[in-house]
Design an enzyme around this catalytic site. Structure first.
Site, mmCIF file in Angstrom:
data_model
loop_
_atom_site.group_PDB
_atom_site.id
_atom_site.type_symbol
_atom_site.label_atom_id
_atom_site.label_comp_id
_atom_site.label_asym_id
_atom_site.label_seq_id
_atom_site.Cartn_x
_atom_site.Cartn_y
_atom_site.Cartn_z
ATOM 1 N N ASP A 1 0.863 -1.184 0.000
ATOM 2 C CA ASP A 1 0.000 0.000 0.000
ATOM 3 C C ASP A 1 0.894 1.226 0.000
ATOM 4 O OD1 ASP A 1 -2.294 1.634 0.143
ATOM 5 O OD2 ASP A 1 -2.356 1.570 2.318
ATOM 6 N N SER A 2 0.293 2.373 -0.242
ATOM 7 C CA SER A 2 1.039 3.624 -0.143
ATOM 8 C C SER A 2 1.399 3.931 1.307
ATOM 9 C CB SER A 2 0.214 4.779 -0.725
ATOM 10 O OG SER A 2 -1.016 4.896 -0.026
ATOM 11 N N TYR B 1 -0.804 8.529 -2.787
ATOM 12 C CA TYR B 1 -0.974 8.116 -4.178
ATOM 13 C C TYR B 1 -2.111 8.867 -4.862
ATOM 14 C CZ TYR B 1 2.196 4.052 -4.243
ATOM 15 O OH TYR B 1 3.289 3.225 -4.251
ATOM 16 N N CYS C 1 -4.485 -1.442 -1.977
ATOM 17 C CA CYS C 1 -4.614 -0.011 -2.236
ATOM 18 C C CYS C 1 -5.510 0.150 -3.451
ATOM 19 C CB CYS C 1 -3.226 0.582 -2.509
ATOM 20 S SG CYS C 1 -3.225 2.299 -3.069
ATOM 21 N N CYS D 1 -11.082 3.197 -0.441
ATOM 22 C CA CYS D 1 -9.672 3.402 -0.121
ATOM 23 C C CYS D 1 -9.414 2.587 1.127
ATOM 24 C CB CYS D 1 -9.371 4.881 0.125
ATOM 25 S SG CYS D 1 -7.709 5.184 0.786
ATOM 26 N N THR D 2 -8.354 1.783 1.124
ATOM 27 C CA THR D 2 -8.133 0.895 2.271
ATOM 28 C C THR D 2 -7.800 1.654 3.548
ATOM 29 O OG1 THR D 2 -5.827 0.549 1.542
ATOM 30 C CG2 THR D 2 -7.457 -1.106 0.878
#
Length: 268
Positions: free
Chosen positions: A14-15, A46, A78, A192-193
């Site tokens: 993920d970011s 991101y 993500c 969005c996670t």
């Protein structure tokens, strides 16, 4: 292809820390699975990057991580990276890749008012992929979208034990509610996670009459399905968290990650 060794990890990418919302349900289904959790802090957020930048950055970074950690499977935890770069990653890497897609299909099945909200990053909500999901699964429904970069920052702060600015939550809610028919929304997709990490605050903002849904448990089931029959360690071993170096954003304290089974932190 040989079956993976028991100690071959699942790589989550993920970011930032949002992918922990996917790691949690996966741990529940696969409690002894070795874990490498990678966060691209050097690239966060991101949601404000161009499609071209992410389509180049994500496969290159994942390629380095796969070479280093030799995972049995990689999870792009993500939504933004998945909607933009999933195809590029699958073309570049020779292992199973699980992506994250907005849960529009279950939202369409759940709504009674016919009005669905999609809350994501600015990059995710502008993607044609979201148009496609809406057309395929929510035909005849109204799908309203709003990009909320502040929620990503808020979720990162929340995990570090800091207070989330109530204005960030209020702006995210208003971003959907203030659109035409926004007052009729009865299901909101957290696309969005990072956002499920703020579920309590968002639920209070939207009110109890609105269902908040995300795809984390479905992703966990997909991971379990793809690894069905594979060997795992007899007991759980502490996972590794990997952060790309960022001068302005150091990795969080290990205590933040320990509840997710992470036992050490590395930087690349």
């Amino acid at each position: 292809m040989h079956p993976p060794a028991p100690d071959a990890p699942i790589l989550f990418f993920d970011s930032g820390l949002g992918g922990l919302s996917v790691l949690g349900p996966t741990r529940a289904l696969l409690p002894t699975a070795p874990i490498v959790y990678a966060a691209d802090y050097a690239g966060l957020p991101y949601g404000r990057k161009s499609n071209e930048e992410l389509a180049a950055r994500v496969p290159a970074l994942l390629g380095r991580l796969v070479e280093r950690y030799q995972p049995r499977l990689a999870v792009i935890a993500c939504n933004t990276a998945s909607t933009i770069a999933l195809g590029h990653v699958r073309a570049a890497l020779d292992l199973p890749i699980v992506g994250t897609v907005p849960a529009i299909k279950p939202a369409a099945e759940m709504t009674k008012s016919g009005v669905i909200g999609v809350l994501g990053t600015e990059a995710t909500v502008r993607q044609p992929y979201v148009d496609d999901l809406s057309a395929r699964f929510a035909g005849g429904k109204t799908v309203l979208r709003h990009g909320s970069p502040g929620l990503v920052t808020g979720a990162e702060a929340r995990l570090r034990g800091e207070t989330v600015d109530p204005e960030v939550i209020a702006r995210a809610v208003a971003g959907l509610r203030d659109q035409p028919r926004g007052d009729a929304i009865d299901v909101v997709v957290l696309a969005c996670t990072h956002f499920p990490l703020l579920k309590d605050e968002l639920q209070a903002g939207f009110g109890r009459g609105v269902a908040l849904i995300d795809g984390a448990e479905g992703i966990a089931r997909r991971i379990a399905h793809l690894t069905d029959g594979q060997a795992w360690p007899a007991i759980a071993v502490p996972g590794i968290a990997v952060f790309t170096r960022s001068d302005e954003r150091p990795p969080p304290p290990l205590a933040v990650l320990a509840p997710y089974g992470i036992g050490s932190i590395e930087t690349v």
